[in-house]
Design a protein around this motif. Sequence first.
Motif, PDB file in Angstrom:
ATOM      1  N   MET A   1     -19.643  56.008  27.649  1.00 29.99           N
ATOM      2  CA  MET A   1     -20.549  54.829  27.769  1.00 29.99           C
ATOM      3  C   MET A   1     -19.165  53.389  27.607  1.00 29.99           C
ATOM      4  O   MET A   1     -19.663  52.727  28.368  1.00 29.99           O
ATOM      5  N   TRP A   2     -18.320  53.648  27.023  1.00 25.65           N
ATOM      6  CA  TRP A   2     -17.149  52.541  26.866  1.00 25.65           C
ATOM      7  C   TRP A   2     -15.904  53.058  27.549  1.00 25.65           C
ATOM      8  O   TRP A   2     -14.872  52.667  27.194  1.00 25.65           O
ATOM      9  N   LEU A   5     -13.396  50.705  28.593  1.00 19.90           N
ATOM     10  CA  LEU A   5     -12.795  49.851  27.501  1.00 19.90           C
ATOM     11  C   LEU A   5     -11.404  50.764  26.987  1.00 19.90           C
ATOM     12  O   LEU A   5     -10.556  50.067  26.601  1.00 19.90           O
ATOM     13  N   GLU A   6     -11.533  51.946  27.284  1.00 22.02           N
ATOM     14  CA  GLU A   6     -10.604  52.794  26.766  1.00 22.02           C
ATOM     15  C   GLU A   6      -9.378  52.441  27.381  1.00 22.02           C
ATOM     16  O   GLU A   6      -8.203  52.879  26.986  1.00 22.02           O
ATOM     17  N   LEU A  10      -4.511  47.620  23.699  1.00 21.55           N
ATOM     18  CA  LEU A  10      -4.963  47.317  22.237  1.00 21.55           C
ATOM     19  C   LEU A  10      -4.760  45.930  21.930  1.00 21.55           C
ATOM     20  O   LEU A  10      -5.631  45.329  21.141  1.00 21.55           O
ATOM     21  N   TRP A  12      -6.306  43.635  23.215  1.00 20.90           N
ATOM     22  CA  TRP A  12      -7.506  42.965  23.537  1.00 20.90           C
ATOM     23  C   TRP A  12      -8.520  43.087  22.167  1.00 20.90           C
ATOM     24  O   TRP A  12      -9.439  42.290  22.247  1.00 20.90           O
ATOM     25  N   ALA A  13      -8.149  44.101  21.496  1.00 22.01           N
ATOM     26  CA  ALA A  13      -8.919  44.345  20.301  1.00 22.01           C
ATOM     27  C   ALA A  13      -8.395  43.055  19.138  1.00 22.01           C
ATOM     28  O   ALA A  13      -9.463  42.413  18.668  1.00 22.01           O
ATOM     29  N   ALA A  16     -10.294  40.169  20.446  1.00 22.45           N
ATOM     30  CA  ALA A  16     -11.657  40.141  20.161  1.00 22.45           C
ATOM     31  C   ALA A  16     -11.774  39.698  18.715  1.00 22.45           C
ATOM     32  O   ALA A  16     -12.661  38.878  18.267  1.00 22.45           O
ATOM     33  N   GLY A  17     -10.916  40.405  18.052  1.00 20.26           N
ATOM     34  CA  GLY A  17     -11.019  39.987  16.390  1.00 20.26           C
ATOM     35  C   GLY A  17     -10.803  38.658  16.089  1.00 20.26           C
ATOM     36  O   GLY A  17     -11.511  37.871  15.239  1.00 20.26           O
ATOM     37  N   PHE A  20     -13.731  36.493  17.191  1.00 20.99           N
ATOM     38  CA  PHE A  20     -14.638  36.599  16.028  1.00 20.99           C
ATOM     39  C   PHE A  20     -14.721  35.555  14.874  1.00 20.99           C
ATOM     40  O   PHE A  20     -15.377  34.823  14.544  1.00 20.99           O
ATOM     41  N   PHE A  21     -13.354  35.763  14.264  1.00 18.52           N
ATOM     42  CA  PHE A  21     -13.068  35.062  13.248  1.00 18.52           C
ATOM     43  C   PHE A  21     -13.135  33.405  13.375  1.00 18.52           C
ATOM     44  O   PHE A  21     -13.698  32.546  12.723  1.00 18.52           O
ATOM     45  N   VAL A  24     -16.719  32.277  13.942  1.00 17.53           N
ATOM     46  CA  VAL A  24     -17.310  32.151  12.411  1.00 17.53           C
ATOM     47  C   VAL A  24     -16.828  30.843  11.598  1.00 17.53           C
ATOM     48  O   VAL A  24     -17.456  30.113  11.067  1.00 17.53           O
ATOM     49  N   GLN A  60      -7.192  35.383   7.288  1.00 22.29           N
ATOM     50  CA  GLN A  60      -7.612  36.534   8.349  1.00 22.29           C
ATOM     51  C   GLN A  60      -6.863  36.436   9.455  1.00 22.29           C
ATOM     52  O   GLN A  60      -6.649  37.541  10.137  1.00 22.29           O
ATOM     53  N   TYR A  64      -4.499  39.333  11.021  1.00 21.31           N
ATOM     54  CA  TYR A  64      -4.823  40.251  12.455  1.00 21.31           C
ATOM     55  C   TYR A  64      -3.804  39.694  13.407  1.00 21.31           C
ATOM     56  O   TYR A  64      -3.701  40.717  14.237  1.00 21.31           O
ATOM     57  N   PHE A  67      -0.715  41.973  12.065  1.00 20.80           N
ATOM     58  CA  PHE A  67      -0.787  43.313  12.238  1.00 20.80           C
ATOM     59  C   PHE A  67      -1.631  43.655  13.454  1.00 20.80           C
ATOM     60  O   PHE A  67      -2.119  44.703  13.506  1.00 20.80           O
TER      61      PHE A  67
ATOM     62  N   LEU B 221      -3.635  47.335  12.593  1.00 15.08           N
ATOM     63  CA  LEU B 221      -5.083  47.366  12.096  1.00 15.08           C
ATOM     64  C   LEU B 221      -5.996  47.627  12.894  1.00 15.08           C
ATOM     65  O   LEU B 221      -7.102  48.363  12.494  1.00 15.08           O
ATOM     66  N   MET B 225      -9.329  53.114  21.195  1.00  8.79           N
ATOM     67  CA  MET B 225     -10.802  53.487  21.245  1.00  8.79           C
ATOM     68  C   MET B 225     -11.062  55.007  21.273  1.00  8.79           C
ATOM     69  O   MET B 225     -12.402  55.404  20.875  1.00  8.79           O
ATOM     70  N   TRP B 232     -11.477  50.841  17.685  1.00 10.52           N
ATOM     71  CA  TRP B 232     -11.470  49.388  17.430  1.00 10.52           C
ATOM     72  C   TRP B 232     -13.022  48.807  17.976  1.00 10.52           C
ATOM     73  O   TRP B 232     -13.124  47.907  17.032  1.00 10.52           O
TER      74      TRP B 232
END
Lengths: 67, 501
Positions: A1-2, A5-6, A10, A12-13, A16-17, A20-21, A24, A60, A64, A67, B221, B225, B232
Amino acid sequence: MWTWLESLPLVWAKVAGTIFFLLVMLWALLRPREYVFRGAPDRKAWRDLRLWAAVVLLVQIILYIEF
Amino acid sequence: MIEGIDLFIVLFFITGVFLVGIYFKRFIRTSEDFFLAGRKLAWWIVAMSIIGTNIGSYDYVGGAGAAYSVGIAQANFEWLGAIPAMVISALLFVPYYWRAGVYTVPEYLGRRYNQGVRTIEAALWGLFLIACLSIFFYASGKMIEQYVGWDLWIGITVTAVVVGIYTVTGGLTAVAMTDVVQLAVMLVGGVAFAVIGFDAVGGWDGLVSKVTAEHPTHFDLFLPMDHPDYPWLGMVLGLGLVLSPAWWCCHQAIIQRTLGAKSEWDAKAGMLGAAFLKTLVPLLYVLPGLFVVALCTEQLGTKDDALPWAIRNMLPVGLAGLVFAAFIAAIFSSVDSTLNSAVTIWTRDIYQRFIVRKAPDRHYLHFGRWLTVGFVLIAAPLAPLTKEFGIYKAMQMALTIFQGATLGTVLLGVLWARSTRWGGLTGLVGGVALSVLLTVAGVNFLYVAWWSFLASLAINVVVSLATKAEPLSKLRGLVYGLVMEDGEVQDALEERAKGGK
């Protein structure tokens, strides 16, 4: 399904994080002043809960990104 | 095995917590005092009690083991998987719960939707919390057996007697105040551990170089995938967007502390203060796990042996007792909060709703106290079965099964006035049903939470649009965007709260 994305790097993670912060944080900062102070004994700046939310989310974001 | 001065520190701590707990008996006169601390808690007590409740002994042992195994990605459960949700809980959900004057989250859902939604939610949470209680008793007995050398049953009995007595006598006030003491002990123990660990590995740079020499991703962190446990995207979608908001916005034991706050501001500030403390939690167990990676040259039996290794090999006499007292603090604060919250749900949403509807207030106070005794007497003897039947894993699964649907139901309840009683009911039931199917199919729990949440939202929206809208008079004060600060609305909310409707 993903599967597609694989193949993404990384980084992009982290993007995205962080987004997101930030979303909010933006939402918290846009809360009306009356709403966040309701029930407070006074209107001193340190009681502004929008600032509390921004600071805790800023920590946060730094963590992020680092790290 | 701890002995001498270390054992004295542990016994001193247990006695101190017991005395602090029973001191607060004098403030309990009504059921509101017992279940909600008379709505007198200051924000900093709420904050510390929330974090004390949230940290369990498994966070120490299992969390340190996971950090030893995967590195700081384990901290996602404390940061990405908590902080944004706590901000949203503080500034969106908590004010509505607090103003409504409810005692439980199911009670809020009962007013917002109908009594069917309330009853389903109360039954799910009520059973889940009792199962948790047994697991916590077992964890406590096992920990005392391993570190102090007492028989499993002695450890379980000591926990049941100490926590049971102060929870029965002092209710939420005693629970919250002992949580404050317990969290302070945990933080002092964590800081002491960090100081000694950094000294042993040569500071931060020494830790990073030693750990990454053989484990290059231990300071990342986010993991790829294709990682089997922590992909992640699953972290962002399942943990960040569903499981975490469900925990921080809907978990009775967490929310109950904010309901006991002395003002709406204290309730919101309590949750945000807890977010600050939550940022520090990886210090308690992720850091020790990394110290073990850097210092341990022997092959550990399992990753859960990491923390016991650190205690045996890193801590001097005296400090081992303090750190073990922190473990006991973690387990006591989880037991007392779970016990008090389970009793609140069973009294308020089941007993007062279906069995004895209109009795004097003292009746519910006495019933709550006797039910506390009853739950201790049920959960403690069942504790050893939790290992035999793999109930810990079942508990985690159960949580995943109903958290996504619960969040979807609460979220639309608070945000969308058009959501109807039938939408809420079918969304909740449909979301839970999909979770069961996906879990049986072997889907990763993070994705189960995500899809059940989406299903719950979709079903709720479709059914709500197909059914008659709720009257606005019923929703005022309970839904975002409708009148909140009108005196008449607040009076109506308080009147309904008195009746427990």
